[in-house]
Motif scaffolding. Structure first.
Motif: not given
Ligand code: 1PR
Length: 595
Positions: A305, A379, A412, A448, A450, A520-521, A546-547
């Motif tokens: 996370k 992916g 992506s 998804s 971002d 996020d986080g 997120s958040g």
């Molecule tokens: O681009 O098709 O390969 O998909 C990649 C996927 O991985 C996307 O859905 C992208 O959101 C996610 N991802 C990529 N890198 C990260 C990272 O954190 N470094 N995670 C990531 C995204 C975001 C949320 C998270 C919320 C809630 N994570 O899903 O769980 O923000 O968090 P919180 O409650 O702690 O604030 P592709």
């Protein structure tokens, strides 16, 4: 080829041809996309969890602990298989029409599109066998499309003729009434008669995911055992004698759903306790637990996370944060009352997911014991491996579905597809989004997003949708747009979240997972401006993400936006706030949730 003749309840005699050399009913995608290295272990071999032993004993003691399953390979039937096995039954797959006629109890978990399903049923002689089986009042349970196919016809890519056993036409929900389509989530039933298999529901929610539905009428009223309200009152289940069909997914409806399946599998048996009466009255807001998964530096697959997408500890070792094991955490969240569990393979953008066997195994193990919807992302795109072997995004998605996913989520690749679509104004039909939603239905495809907030002083200086923000930017900016990113937030793209959301809805997405890199986080609450912007712009469901830092953040996002669901990660992983307490809070705040 051999011809077989079956007795019929009606005067007609059926001559059905079997194709003994065939193992898959549908040309897509089971057989054609099977990947041998992934198939080296039989499904279920690695099952490590306890199953429902009392039911195993009963089923085998009665000597007929077998369910015949009509699986035509168009989607995730693994969940139905897992639920049947969990309840102690073995599965016999239908290969020929004779298998239908020989079934003691038949489950038909229809998935995919109406026309494709009817085409296979007709071509393989299954349609007549099904009609005959049902007309003989033999134990039958149709699920979702398995209910719709019983009707005369469907408007889905049609009109297309159905089995014609129940009067009525299956039509699309009307999104112009302000209801999101697809209808995704936990909704309430109005049970219209004593329906045997629904007797244990006790006013609790069940899980629906569909864009088409059959409507009640004078002609079909004798069949209807329950209805559901979603804009209109539609048919949620039918029953006549031993024949049942449900529009919702019992295999994804948690304990309530298992109880429905149990009643079908053990008719006339007082196996289940009377449930606690619930208060379900309408579509519930969903609370989703999200597991960002990746391999850490030691090579273990862990739940991690980040803070604004940075998942590394800020220590000398700079390790990937490890918040637990994916299968265990998912199982825990299911028990805690999560309405869905999402897995995001966050390094999928650089590692080919089909080379990532542990991730697929995570899905397989999780789906054996978690009976709420599972989404997996990361992916999903076309890929050519080191040996020059090309894999389409559809193959990647198919493997995720086969491994237990109910929905896949694209990050992506959806951004690139939307950019292209906005540039040319043309749908090529070739993007991963379009291909997967065409084969599996748009309800199975989440996008998804971002985005990162970009503050501006003057909204007229940007070509993207800008909104006034409630908290000004660092230089007093009163406006912002939300820039989409790819590769886990590493690269900003020339497209805004608003423009992307509109485009991907057009291209066939069924739902939006709306993250926000800034939030996020951070635990300071969802980005209400962003969630409102997007959930007002589209008619597909939006998941706010997120958040989240407190239960109150969930009521805030549901009260102030049109989000259908809210997702959190950190607070659940760190056990700061439980899913249960979020739901209790929402319930007290007058927001309907599944309890
Ligand atoms: O681009 O098709 O390969 O998909 C990649 C996927 O991985 C996307 O859905 C992208 O959101 C996610 N991802 C990529 N890198 C990260 C990272 O954190 N470094 N995670 C990531 C995204 C975001 C949320 C998270 C919320 C809630 N994570 O899903 O769980 O923000 O968090 P919180 O409650 O702690 O604030 P592709």
């Amino acid at each position: 080829m051999e011809a077989a003749t079956f007795p019929s309840a009606t005067s007609r005699m059926l001559t059905l041809k079997s194709r003994s050399n065939s193992s898959s009913l549908f040309p897509i995608p089971s057989a054609s996309y099977s990947l041998h290295f992934l198939r080296s272990k039989p499904a279920g071999e690695a099952l490590k969890f306890e199953t429902s032993r009392s039911f195993s004993v009963r089923a085998s003691a009665s000597g007929d602990g077998v369910v015949t399953l009509l699986d035509y390979g168009a989607g995730n039937v693994r969940s139905v298989r897992n639920a049947i096995r969990y309840l102690g039954f073995n599965i016999k797959d239908v290969q020929t029409p004779e298998d239908i006629m020989n079934a003691r109890r038949l489950i038909f978990p229809g998935v995919g599109a109406f026309a494709a399903a009817m085409d296979v049923l007709n071509r393989r002689g299954m349609a007549e066998a099904l009609c005959s089986y049902i007309e003989q009042d033999r134990p039958f349970l149709g699920i979702c499309l398995g209910l719709q196919l019983l009707f005369e016809s469907s408007e889905e890519n049609g009109p297309v003729k159905g089995l014609g056993l129940i009067p009525g036409i299956v039509g699309r929900f009307d999104s112009s009434k302000g209801y999101n389509v697809p209808h995704i989530g936990w909704n309430a039933l109005q049970i219209t008669e004593d329906s045997d298999i629904l007797d244990d529901i006790g006013n609790r929610h069940v899980y629906f995911v569909h864009s088409y539905r059959a409507m009640p009428s004078d002609d079909n009223k004798d069949w209807i055992s329950s209805t559901c309200n979603y804009g209109d009152k539609f048919i949620a289940s039918v029953k006549r004698g031993n024949v049942h069909a449900v529009q919702f997914h019992p295999e994804k409806s948690g304990a309530v759903g298992l109880s429905i399946l149990r009643r079908f599998l053990y008719p006339n048996n007082e196996l289940t306790k009377k449930p606690v009466q619930g208060k379900a009255s309408k579509l519930a807001k969903r609370v989703i637990a999200c597991l960002d998964v990746r391999t850490n530096d030691k090579g273990d697959l862990v739940v991690t996370k980040g803070d604004q997408y940075d998942v590394r500890e800020h220590t000398e070792d700079n390790e990937v944060r490890n918040l637990g094991k994916p299968v265990e955490l998912a199982g825990q969240y299911y028990k805690d009352g999560a309405d869905e569990v999402s897995f995001l393979n966050i390094t999928g953008f650089r590692d080919f997911p089909l080379g990532d066997l542990p991730m697929l195994q995570v899905l397989r193990y999780t789906s054996e014991n978690v009976f709420v919807p599972l989404t997996v992302g990361g992916g999903i795109r076309d890929f050519t491996d080191g040996n020059g072997r090309y894999y389409s995004s559809l193959e990647v998605a198919s493997e995720y579905f086969r491994s237990g996913a109910d929905k896949i989520s694209i990050g992506s690749d959806a951004v690139y597809a939307a950019e292209e679509f906005l540039k040319t104004g043309e749908k090529t039909g070739k993007s991963s989004l379009e291909q997967i939603s065409r084969v599996y239905g748009n309800q199975a495809v989440v996008v998804s997003i971002d985005p990162r907030r970009v503050y501006v002083k003057d909204p007229d200086t940007v070509k993207f949708k800008t909104i006034p923000v409630r908290y000004p930017g660092p230089n007093g900016e009163k406006y912002a747009w939300y820039q989409c990113t790819v590769n886990g937030g590493r690269e900003g793209r020339p497209i805004g979240a608003y423009e992307l959301a509109k485009a991907i809805e057009e291209l066939g997405a069924g739902e939006i997972l709306l993250n926000c890199i800034d939030c996020d986080g951070q635990g300071k609450g969802f980005d209400i401006d962003l969630v409102k912007l997007i959930s007002d712009a589209v008619s597909i469901p939006v998941i706010a993400s997120s958040g989240a830092g407190a239960a109150e953040h969930f009521s805030e996002v549901f009260n102030q936006t049109n989000a259908s669901a809210a997702l959190a990660a950190g607070i659940f992983h760190r056990k700061e706030v439980s899913i249960q307490s979020v739901k209790e809070h929402l319930s007290e705040a007058g927001i309907e949730v599944r309890i």
